[in-house]
Structures are given as C-alpha cells and as structure tokens.
Design a protein around this motif. Structure first.
Motif, short mmCIF file in Angstrom:
data_model
loop_
_atom_site.label_atom_id
_atom_site.label_comp_id
_atom_site.label_asym_id
_atom_site.label_seq_id
_atom_site.Cartn_x
_atom_site.Cartn_y
_atom_site.Cartn_z
N LEU A 51 -13.76 65.57 35.36
CA LEU A 51 -13.85 66.72 34.46
C LEU A 51 -12.45 67.23 34.10
O LEU A 51 -12.20 67.63 32.96
CB LEU A 51 -14.68 67.84 35.10
CG LEU A 51 -14.92 69.05 34.19
CD1 LEU A 51 -15.73 68.67 32.96
CD2 LEU A 51 -15.62 70.17 34.96
N LYS B 86 -11.11 67.59 30.24
CA LYS B 86 -10.63 68.86 29.68
C LYS B 86 -9.18 68.73 29.20
O LYS B 86 -8.82 69.24 28.14
CB LYS B 86 -10.76 69.97 30.71
CG LYS B 86 -12.19 70.31 31.11
CD LYS B 86 -12.85 71.21 30.11
CE LYS B 86 -14.22 71.66 30.61
NZ LYS B 86 -14.85 72.65 29.71
N TRP C 36 -22.93 68.11 33.33
CA TRP C 36 -22.06 69.11 32.72
C TRP C 36 -22.84 69.86 31.66
O TRP C 36 -23.73 69.29 31.01
CB TRP C 36 -20.82 68.46 32.12
CG TRP C 36 -20.01 67.66 33.10
CD1 TRP C 36 -19.61 66.37 32.97
CD2 TRP C 36 -19.52 68.10 34.37
NE1 TRP C 36 -18.91 65.97 34.07
CE2 TRP C 36 -18.82 67.02 34.95
CE3 TRP C 36 -19.59 69.30 35.08
CZ2 TRP C 36 -18.21 67.11 36.20
CZ3 TRP C 36 -18.97 69.38 36.33
CH2 TRP C 36 -18.30 68.30 36.87
N TYR D 274 -21.91 74.08 37.16
CA TYR D 274 -21.31 75.03 36.25
C TYR D 274 -20.21 75.82 36.95
O TYR D 274 -19.22 76.20 36.32
CB TYR D 274 -22.36 75.98 35.65
CG TYR D 274 -21.81 76.74 34.45
CD1 TYR D 274 -21.28 76.05 33.37
CD2 TYR D 274 -21.79 78.12 34.43
CE1 TYR D 274 -20.75 76.72 32.29
CE2 TYR D 274 -21.26 78.81 33.34
CZ TYR D 274 -20.75 78.09 32.27
OH TYR D 274 -20.21 78.76 31.20
N GLU E 14 -17.28 73.65 36.61
CA GLU E 14 -16.74 73.78 35.25
C GLU E 14 -15.84 75.01 35.13
O GLU E 14 -14.76 74.96 34.52
CB GLU E 14 -17.86 73.87 34.22
CG GLU E 14 -18.50 72.55 33.87
CD GLU E 14 -19.45 72.66 32.69
OE1 GLU E 14 -19.06 73.28 31.67
OE2 GLU E 14 -20.58 72.16 32.78
#
Length: 591
Positions: free
Chosen positions: A45, A49, A91, A431, A434
């Motif tokens: 992740l 990003k 995700w 989450y 995230e």
C-alpha cells in the motif's frame, strides 16, 4: 545578507539540498530515498500511494520471502482463512468482485494482494529474499545505513535511505510453544505458520495445540482425514459466527450481480462495514451491546456444543472481546465428534511419542501441530539505532510505546505500520492501515517540500498519549483476566490496541500534528520559501487564477466539524427512529 543566509546551512547532504532550495520555487520537491521493510499488504500500500501521489523519489521494499503478500504467502495450513468478511478485507478503493465465499481462503487473499501488486506494477520496487538485519542512523549524513541479507546469494549488502518505514506487520514472526521436550518428539512436528504441504494426515493420530484463530480453522479442515485428533486447550475462548455473517459460498448469480449491477457491491460492503464500525460498544464495560453479545455468544456456544461438560470447560468467564474472538466455522461442532478428544489444561512436557499433561496422562500422537501463533510483542527483530545510539529493541523490549501506532519517540525519520496501539481489534482493520499509510504520506510530503533534516516524536508527546490510552483502557473489557496478546505480559496494561473505535482513529489521523514532533532543519527553517516564485507560476498548463469562482462558495469547510460532515455525507440518513436516537445517545455520552 544573502551570503550570511546561505552560510546558515550545514555541510551535510541535507544541508546542501536545503541550500539549493533558494534557487527553486516554494515547496520544491527534493529527491527522497525511502526504504520499506516488508512487502505484505501494508508495504504494498505504501508503494501504491507513493507511486500514485509523489514524484522525485526512490523506493525500495525489502521482503524476506520469495513472494509478496506477507502473512498470506506464509500461512498455508489447512482451513487457513481470514476472520473478516472477504469483501471487506480489501482496500477501500480496490474491491474484488469474485470472492468465493464470505470467509475466503488464504490462497484467495494471497491472490488479491499479489494481483494488486501486479495490476499497479509494484513489484518494480520489491527486492525478494532480502531480509533487513539492521538499521543505523548516520549522524554525518542524516540518513539510515541499512544492512540487508540477500538470502538467494548469501550476501550482506548495505543501502542508505532518508526515511525508513517498518511494514513487517503483527502476525509475521511465528514461534514454537515453550513446552519442555518439544524437540524430542520423534513424530512429525508442524507449526501452522510454517506448514509442510507434503505432509499427509490420512489415518494419523494428530495432536493439535492451541485454540486461537489458527487452531479453530485447522480442526474442522483436518478432522475427517485423521483417525483421531487430540486437541490440547489451555484456556477457554469465545467462538461463534456473527449473526448475519455466517460462512456462505457465493453463487455465480451473486458474483454476477456484484460485477454488473451498479451499486450492488458497494451497498453490500457498506452494510458489513457499518456493522463492524457499529460494534465497538462490545468492548466497553457495562455497555448494552456487550451484555447483548455476551448472552448471544453463550447461547450460540451451548447450542453448538450440546454437551454440559464441554460447556462448563470451554465457555469463558471473562467478557466477550477480552481476547480476539473468531467466527469458528464448524469448530465447536467438531469438538463433539467421535474421533476428537478434548484435553483441557497444561501440557507439562512433550515426550518422544506424545504429550504428557497436567492430568497425569500421556496422549500418544503421530503428528503434533502447534497452532501457537506469533511473537506479537512489537520488539523489532533486528537493531534499529537512533541518532543517540539507542536501540529500539531495548526501548520496546518490555513496554512498547508508540506515537499513535506510527512512530517511536527519539527515532528519527522512522515510521511503523501497525505498531503498538493501532486499531487491530477495534473494527475494520484494513481501513485503519489505510489511514496510517495516508498519515505517513502526509508527513513524507512535509519532509519532501521543506528542508527538514530530522524528525521524531517528542518523549513528552508519547508519554501524554500513553497516559490517555491507559486511562481509556480502564473502561474496556480488554483489561479482564484473560490471556491475550493485547496485553503487557508483566503488568497487564493494554499496549496493542487503539483507545477507541476504528472511526475514532480515522478522525484522529486526519492531520499531522507537528507540535508533537522534534523537528530539526538543515539551516534556516524558511529556506523552503525558495526564490519567491510559486509552483503554479512555473506551470504553463495550470490555471493562474484558480481561486476566482462563480457566485457560490464551493470551498472545503474550514472547520474540522464541517469537513467531517461533508466527507461522511452527514444528513444523508434518517436519524428519526428510536433505535438510532438511543445509539446516538450512548455514543455521545448523553444521559
């Protein structure tokens, strides 16, 4: 005056970079070298990003395994699955349309994260079979010297980075149980996290140690293959599917609807997510939801066991949620089958042929499976050395204390994902990850567009946060008398979990609080102002009058409350029902 200003910069690489800022526009994006430890879900992740939102960086992800996906590559034992509904173990922005069932296998989850990496070409950043063995802050160069073992070539190499991100996760360092004589066993010894897929269980007497998530999944998956399974349980735990989220295999029609009916999948996912986010009251003492869930779980366990003796021994006396509970599909029913023997108590020692327990009996087995989990104490497996020579292994040896789960006091330019005090048992976990990665990226943006040389949380900031956390935890069932990896083994303090719900964490992590950090600049802290030009003026494709609007003010609200209401579509749901009003009163603390 200009010469005096320039001379404020030091002679390090960071200082030379800061001096160059005077020649460029405000917020010029300096080149960054970022190293990530681990190519599991979190590490991938970070790569996604950074690739999506940043320029002018070099990223290297060091992964000890021969493949990405971390725990979902490593765990291949029979029945291995996630205890979060599969459509919500993704995700938020990357749904999967064709999960086979509500609780998908580890193979499917591996395919999801491996497919995510391939879709966005994230493998380009990953160095497989490269295990970080040490990270040492270099004061002269304001960077980390990172030692890496190249397992494929049996070499140790060194890399250098401006920012180090530890994305090893929580469930990655499996361990054998500390039972005397374990390695004297002459049969086949297995650990669920290091499974040998060549082992055949057919017709064997199998011993299964543990009743955590792994054991709960293993027993139903192997029982019918074995002549006998002896399951060794040290202490009771709460086991039951959540009402409405029992295991279910999706039909081709359901998969087609997810893929082709607009809004169908989002509605399904949102309903589950809402339920997960609405369950935090379970973890609070004397909360109505805790009491209702306790009654429901007792009823479910009694119904599935149907045996008064097992009920008395296996239904916990501590509150639901003190330990992580798991769906446990067909586990309790398996305990009552003729070829399953339940032994409750301690294993005093392992002999050459079986397990000698505290009831004085020895239980012979051909294969012994240790479903005994992981080292979850957050202490790094390799030295991480700060600018003052402090080792994070020592600092977190007995009492790991993080800054909001993402950083360590006194350790410069270092981030951790799912560090101590993260929302790993509070609601939807991915989450929460995230939000951690987004927060880290916001900090990286500040670093890249200014002349910050070093940054780390202040000791007093972490101390204040830990005091708040400890105060809050007194209200929770996590402090009950149960064996749980959420707790400090010495004093029982909760160190693994966030003091609040997942949504509470999300709102906390919306902004970076620089006043909680020690910030050290390379030279004058305002060098980032540059040569007096904005980035916009140097971009001929940009609108140089972007702030001129129509008559309506469509700007983002300036207040925290206004931004939250806009983001969450406040007012889009009917709050008029008595049930909703009662829930609001409970959440807001109204009496």
């Amino acid at each position: 005056m200009a010469d005096e200003f320039v001379h404020q910069f030091d002679n390090t690489l960071a200082g030379q970079d800061a001096a160059k800022r005077l020649e460029g526009p405000i917020h010029a994006e300096r080149h960054m070298r970022i190293a990530v430890i681990g190519a599991g879900a979190s590490g991938l992740l970070v790569a996604y990003k950074l690739q999506k939102d940043f320029n002018n960086f070099r990223l290297t992800i060091y992964e000890k395994n021969p493949s990405v996906s971390g725990t979902w590559y490593e765990n291949k034992y029979p029945g291995c699955a996630c205890d979060v509904p599969s459509h919500n173990y993704t995700w938020s922005f990357e749904p999967k349309l064709d999960w086979s069932s509500v609780y998908a296998s580890s193979k499917e989850i591996f395919d999801y994260f491996d497919g995510f990496a391939r879709k966005y070409n994230l493998h380009q950043y990953v160095r497989l079979q490269h295990q970080v063995v040490g990270a040492y802050w270099n004061n002269d160069k304001s960077e980390y010297d990172v030692s890496i073992k190249d397992s494929a070539n049996d070499l140790t190499i060194t890399d250098h980075c401006d920012i180090l991100i530890n994305a090893c996760g929580v469930l990655n360092n499996w361990r054998w149980p500390e039972i005397p004589g374990l390695f004297n066993f002459k049969g086949t010894l297995l650990h669920t996290a290091n499974w040998d897929e060549n082992i055949h269980l057919e017709g064997k007497r199998v011993g299964l140690i543990g009743n955590g998530s792994s054991a709960i999944q293993v027993l139903p998956a192997i029982r019918e293959k074995c002549s006998k399974v002896t399951t060794f349980i040290r202490s009771p735990t709460w086991v039951s599917p959540t009402t409405g989220l029992e295991q279910h295999v999706f039909s081709e029609e359901e998969k087609s609807d997810f893929a082709n009916k607009p809004g169908n999948l989002r509605e399904y996912r949102a309903k589950i997510e809402t339920g997960l986010n609405g369950s935090f009251g379970i973890f609070l003492r004397n909360h109505k939801l805790q009491e209702e869930t306790l009654a429901h779980m007792i009823g479910q366990m009694k119904q599935k066991l149907g045996d008064a003796d097992l009920e008395a021994k296996l239904i916990p006396k501590f509150s639901v949620g003190c330990r992580r509970f798991t769906p446990g599909i067909n586990y309790l029913e398996s305990l009552t089958k003729p070829n399953v023997e339940v032994v409750i108590g301690e294993i005093n020692s392992v002999t050459e042929t079986g397990c000698l327990c505290d009831d004085g009996k020895e239980y012979p087995v051909d294969i012994l499976i240790c479903a005994t989990g992981f080292d979850t104490y957050f202490k790094p497996r390799f030295p991480i050395i700060s600018h003052k020579g402090e080792n994070l292994q020592d600092k977190w040896a007995t009492d790991p204390q993080s800054y909001l789960g993402v950083a360590a006091a006194g350790f410069p330019n270092y981030f951790t994902i799912l560090g101590p005090t993260s929302p790993i048992g509070n609601g939807p976990v991915l989450y929460g990850v995230e939000m951690q990665v987004d927060w880290i990226c916001k900090f990286i943006d500040i670093y890249q567009t200014t002349n910050i040389k070093m940054f780390f949380p202040k000791e007093e900031a972490v101390k204040d946060f830990v005091e708040y956390k400890d105060h809050f935890m007194k209200k929770t069932v996590w402090t009950d008398s149960c064996n749980s990896w959420y707790k400090n083994r010495d004093d029982g303090r909760i160190f693994a979990l966030w003091p609040g719900s997942t949504l509470h964490y999300v709102e906390c992590m919306k902004n970076v609080r620089l006043d909680d950090f020690e910030i050290i600049y390379a030279g004058n802290r305002f060098a980032w102002l540059g040569n007096g030009f904005s980035q916009t003026e140097l971009d001929p494709t940009a609108d140089w009058a972007y702030y001129i609007r129509e008559s309506d003010d469509d700007s983002v609200p300036l207040s925290t409350a206004g931004q939250r209401k806009l983001l969450t579509k406040s007012g889009s749901k009917d709050a008029g029902s008595g049930e909703w009003s009662s829930a609001l009163a409970l959440l807001s603390g109204a009496r």
